[in-house]
Design a protein around this motif. Structure first.
Motif, PDB file in Angstrom:
ATOM      1  N   ALA A  64      36.302  42.794  51.058  1.00  0.00           N
ATOM      2  CA  ALA A  64      37.090  41.718  50.431  1.00  0.00           C
ATOM      3  C   ALA A  64      36.189  40.821  49.587  1.00  0.00           C
ATOM      4  N   VAL A  65      35.331  41.454  48.787  1.00  0.00           N
ATOM      5  CA  VAL A  65      34.275  40.730  48.070  1.00  0.00           C
ATOM      6  C   VAL A  65      34.795  40.150  46.763  1.00  0.00           C
ATOM      7  N   THR A  66      34.431  38.912  46.507  1.00  0.00           N
ATOM      8  CA  THR A  66      34.578  38.256  45.205  1.00  0.00           C
ATOM      9  C   THR A  66      33.193  37.769  44.796  1.00  0.00           C
ATOM     10  N   HIS A 104      30.432  33.693  45.614  1.00  0.00           N
ATOM     11  CA  HIS A 104      30.342  34.993  46.254  1.00  0.00           C
ATOM     12  C   HIS A 104      30.952  34.892  47.653  1.00  0.00           C
ATOM     13  N   LEU A 105      32.027  35.641  47.864  1.00  0.00           N
ATOM     14  CA  LEU A 105      32.712  35.660  49.158  1.00  0.00           C
ATOM     15  C   LEU A 105      32.753  37.087  49.695  1.00  0.00           C
ATOM     16  N   GLY A 106      32.856  37.218  51.003  1.00  0.00           N
ATOM     17  CA  GLY A 106      32.992  38.523  51.630  1.00  0.00           C
ATOM     18  C   GLY A 106      32.984  38.390  53.144  1.00  0.00           C
ATOM     19  N   VAL A 107      33.453  39.433  53.812  1.00  0.00           N
ATOM     20  CA  VAL A 107      33.446  39.438  55.282  1.00  0.00           C
ATOM     21  C   VAL A 107      32.885  40.769  55.772  1.00  0.00           C
ATOM     22  N   ALA A 121      35.299  28.563  55.001  1.00  0.00           N
ATOM     23  CA  ALA A 121      34.366  28.858  53.915  1.00  0.00           C
ATOM     24  C   ALA A 121      32.961  29.134  54.436  1.00  0.00           C
ATOM     25  N   THR A 122      32.556  28.432  55.493  1.00  0.00           N
ATOM     26  CA  THR A 122      31.220  28.648  56.056  1.00  0.00           C
ATOM     27  C   THR A 122      31.019  30.099  56.465  1.00  0.00           C
ATOM     28  N   PHE A 123      32.061  30.714  57.014  1.00  0.00           N
ATOM     29  CA  PHE A 123      31.939  32.096  57.486  1.00  0.00           C
ATOM     30  C   PHE A 123      32.218  33.126  56.396  1.00  0.00           C
ATOM     31  N   ALA A 124      32.720  32.669  55.237  1.00  0.00           N
ATOM     32  CA  ALA A 124      33.112  33.619  54.187  1.00  0.00           C
ATOM     33  C   ALA A 124      32.151  33.649  53.007  1.00  0.00           C
ATOM     34  N   VAL A 125      31.387  32.585  52.763  1.00  0.00           N
ATOM     35  CA  VAL A 125      30.560  32.528  51.551  1.00  0.00           C
ATOM     36  C   VAL A 125      29.271  33.330  51.738  1.00  0.00           C
ATOM     37  N   LEU A 126      28.753  33.835  50.615  1.00  0.00           N
ATOM     38  CA  LEU A 126      27.557  34.668  50.636  1.00  0.00           C
ATOM     39  C   LEU A 126      26.519  34.175  49.638  1.00  0.00           C
ATOM     40  N   ASP A 127      26.504  32.875  49.425  1.00  0.00           N
ATOM     41  CA  ASP A 127      25.507  32.235  48.573  1.00  0.00           C
ATOM     42  C   ASP A 127      24.964  31.032  49.338  1.00  0.00           C
ATOM     43  N   LEU A 128      23.648  30.839  49.319  1.00  0.00           N
ATOM     44  CA  LEU A 128      23.055  29.776  50.142  1.00  0.00           C
ATOM     45  C   LEU A 128      23.546  28.394  49.743  1.00  0.00           C
ATOM     46  N   VAL A 129      23.725  28.150  48.445  1.00  0.00           N
ATOM     47  CA  VAL A 129      24.194  26.827  48.008  1.00  0.00           C
ATOM     48  C   VAL A 129      25.643  26.616  48.441  1.00  0.00           C
ATOM     49  N   LEU A 130      26.472  27.657  48.285  1.00  0.00           N
ATOM     50  CA  LEU A 130      27.852  27.553  48.758  1.00  0.00           C
ATOM     51  C   LEU A 130      27.904  27.359  50.270  1.00  0.00           C
ATOM     52  N   PHE A 131      27.021  28.056  50.980  1.00  0.00           N
ATOM     53  CA  PHE A 131      26.973  27.904  52.432  1.00  0.00           C
ATOM     54  C   PHE A 131      26.665  26.457  52.797  1.00  0.00           C
TER      55      PHE A 131
END
Length: 517
Positions: free
Chosen positions: A66-68, A81-84, A135-145
Motif C-alpha cells: 500500500a505504498v505511496t 512516503h507511506l507503506g505498511v 501516521a507514526t506507524f504508516a510513514v516511511l520518511d524520518l522527517v515525516l516520522f
C-alpha cells in the motif's frame, strides 16, 4: 490499497476539522452531534484498517505494501512516503480499534464538570490524536516520522490538562516537557543520519543497513534517537512522567496513552535503530538490556508498594507503574537483537495495548461507581467486593489481571516468553552472561508481577457484598461498557491461543530489518 492508507489519515483529519464548523444555537445538541461524528469517523477508520488488513499480502509480510511515494520537500530530499508491512499493520489495526472503542465509550461517559470544555473540543482532539498515531506507524520518511510523532503531543496534553482530575495541569506539563525534550534530541539524530546518508527515506536507509555511515556517526545517532524514543517507551529512569500522566488523565486518555503512545517509542526503536544504525544499536544494546531489566523489577516493586494495605495506592497509578515493567520486556527483546527477541517485543506491544487498555477501562468504571480509585478505600470493610456486587466487572478485572501477569493461553504470555528467549541467546557480539543475567532478573519480575496483580484482585474483587457499600448503587456491566471492552477481552484470548496470527506477520519483516536484505 495505497488509497485506503491515505484515506485512513485523511478521514480523522477531516473529522477534526468538521468539529470547528459553526455549532448552532444549542450547545448540547452540538455536543451530541460531535460525539456521533467521532464515533462514525473512528468507526469508518476501523473498517478501512480491516480492509487494509484483508488486502494485505500475507505471503510477503516483509515487503512494504500500500505504498505511496511522492516528492514533498525536494530541497532537503523529504518525501511523502507511506507503506505498511508485517510490523506496522498490527499496530495500525490496534490504534484504530482502541480509538473507536474510546469514541464509543465517550458517548456515554465523557469527562465533564466545572471548567471542562465542550464535547466538540474533545472529539476534535481525539480525531487529531488518531491522525498522529496512525501516521507514526504508516510513514516511511524520518522527517515525516518526527512530525507524526509530535502531532500526538498537543491533543494528549489538553486531554490531560482539561479533562483530567487531581493534579492534572502539573501532570500534563511534565508529560509534554519530557516528550518534547526527548523529541528534540531525536530530531538531531534524524538530521545527522539524513545529511550523512543523503536521504531521509527509511526504506533506503534500512536496505543500506548502515553502509555509508561511519561507526562514530552511528553511535551518536543511535544515542540521540534512542534517548528520544526511550522517553516515550518509557524506559527506566526516563519514565517518571508516566504515573502522574496516567493518574490525572481521563479514562480514554489513559487507554490511548498506554495502548498506543507508549508503542510509538518501541516501534521507532525497531523501525529506525535496528536497520538504519545497526553498529550504533549494537554498541548500546547491553545498556538498553540492563535498563530494561531494572525497569521490569522496579515497576513490579513499585506496584507491590502501592498494593499493600495502608499505602493509599491509586489503582490507576499502580497500572501505570505496571506499564513500566511490561514495556521493560519489550525493550529487553529489542536489546537482544535477535529475531526471537524482536518478535517477542512486537507481540508484547500488541498484548500490552489490549490488556492494559482493558484494565484502564475497568479502573475508570470502578472510579465512576465508587467515586475513588484508592485501593485502601475500595478494599476496606465497606469495600468493592466486585464478585458479589458487580460479578461481570469483577470477572473481567480478574481476567485482565491474569492476562497481564502472563498466564499461558492469554496474550501476555508469548511476548514475555520470546523476549526472555531472545535474552537467553542474544545476537553475536553481545555478552551472553550479561543477557542471561537480564533474563533471570526479568523472570523474577514475572513473579513479582503475579504477586501484586493477585493482591489487587483479592482486595478489589473479594469481600462480603452484604457489608454496607461505599456507593449506594453499584451497577454491573452496562451495554456501552460491554461494547467497548468485549473486543479487547476477545482479542486477548485470540492472540494467546493463536500467536501465529501476529508472529506470522512480524517474523519475515523482522528478519528483513535485521538482515538488511
Amino acid at each position: 490499497m495505497n488509497a485506503v492508507l491515505i484515506a485512513l489519515l485523511l478521514l480523522p483529519l477531516l473529522g477534526a476539522a468538521a468539529t470547528l464548523l459553526p455549532a448552532g444555537a444549542d450547545p448540547a445538541a452540538a455536543d451530541r452531534r460531535a460525539l456521533r461524528l467521532g464515533t462514525a469517523a473512528t468507526g469508518v477508520v476501523l473498517l478501512l484498517t480491516i480492509v487494509l488488513a484483508a488486502g494485505f499480502d500475507q505471503d510477503e509480510p516483509g515487503r512494504m505494501q500500500a505504498v505511496t511515494d511522492v516528492r514533498w520537500i525536494p530541497a532537503i530530499g523529504v518525501r511523502f512516503h507511506l507503506g505498511v508491512d508485517g510490523i506496522s499493520l498490527p499496530l495500525i489495526v490496534l490504534t484504530a480499534l482502541l480509538t473507536f472503542l474510546c469514541a464509543v465509550y465517550s458517548t456515554k461517559r465523557l469527562p465533564n464538570g466545572e471548567g471542562a470544555p465542550s464535547a466538540r473540543s474533545f472529539v476534535g482532539l481525539l480525531l487529531l490524536l488518531e491522525v498522529g498515531m496512525l501516521a507514526t506507524f504508516a510513514v516511511l520518511d524520518l522527517v515525516l516520522f518526527f512530525l507524526a510523532f509530535e502531532i500526538v503531543l498537543i491533543p494528549m496534553y489538553f486531554m490531560i490538562a482539561r479533562w483530567g482530575s487531581g493534579q492534572k495541569v502539573p501532570a500534563a506539563n511534565r508529560f509534554i516537557l519530557y516528550t518534547l525534550l526527548g523529541s528534540a534530541v531525536m530530531l538531531l539524530g534524524f538530521l545527522l543520519i539524513g545529511f550523512k546518508a543523503g536521504t531521509f527515506d527509511m526504506t533506503e536507509l534500512a536496505a543500506a543497513h548502515g553502509k555509508g555511515l561511519s561507526h562514530s556517526t552511528q553511535v551518536i545517532a543511535a544515542l540521540a534517537i534512542g534517548l528520544g524514543l526511550a522517553v516515550k517507551a518509557p524506559a527506566w529512569p526516563l519514565h517518571s512522567w508516566l504515573p502522574d500522566a496516567h493518574t490525572a488523565a481521563p479514562t480514554v486518555g489513559s487507554v490511548l496513552l498506554a495502548g498506543v503512545l507508549l508503542k510509538m517509542g518501541t516501534y521507532g526503536l525497531v523501525r529506525v535503530l535496528l536497520p538504519v544504525v545497526p553498529d550504533g544499536t549494537a554498541t548500546f544494546a547491553p545498556y538498553l538490556g540492563a535498563l530494561a531489566a531494572v525497569g521490569i523489577v522496579y515497576g513490579s516493586l513499585a506496584c507491590l508498594a502501592l498494593a499493600r494495605p495502608g499505602a493509599k495506592g491509586d489503582l490507576k497509578r499502580l497500572i501505570a507503574f505496571s506499564s513500566v515493567g511490561h514495556m521493560g520486556f519489550v525493550l529487553l527483546g529489542i536489546a537482544s537483537l535477535t529475531p526471537a527477541g524482536v518478535n517477542g517485543a512486537l507481540f508484547a506491544n500488541i498484548a500490552h495495548g489490549l490488556i492494559t487498555g482493558l484494565l484502564f477501562f475497568l479502573v475508570g468504571a470502578l472510579k465512576d461507581r465508587y467515586g475513588t480509585a484508592d485501593l485502601d478505600t475500595l478494599s476496606g470493610a465497606t469495600g468493592a467486593a466486585l464478585y458479589g456486587r458487580a460479578p461481570r466487572i469483577g470477572a473481567l478485572l480478574a481476567f485482565a489481571a491474569v492476562a497481564s501477569l502472563g498466564l499461558p493461553g492469554l496474550a501476555g504470555f508469548w511476548g514475555e516468553l520470546l523476549a526472555m528467549f531472545g535474552a537467553f541467546d542474544p545476537a553475536a557480539g553481545l555478552s551472553r552472561p550479561a543477557f542471561v543475567t537480564y533474563m533471570v532478573i526479568a523472570g523474577l519480575g514475572t513473579l513479582l508481577t503475579a504477586a501484586y496483580l493477585l493482591v489487587v484482585v483479592k482486595r478489589v474483587c473479594m469481600g462480603d457484598p452484604k457489608q454496607p457499600a461505599i456507593a449506594s448503587e453499584v451497577p454491573d456491566l452496562l451495554p456501552y461498557e460491554a461494547v467497548s471492552w468485549t473486543p479487547l477481552a476477545a482479542l486477548t484470548l485470540l492472540a494467546g491461543l493463536w500467536p501465529a496470527l501476529l508472529l506470522g506477520l512480524s517474523d519475515p519483516a523482522v528478519k528483513h530489518l535485521l538482515g538488511g536484505g
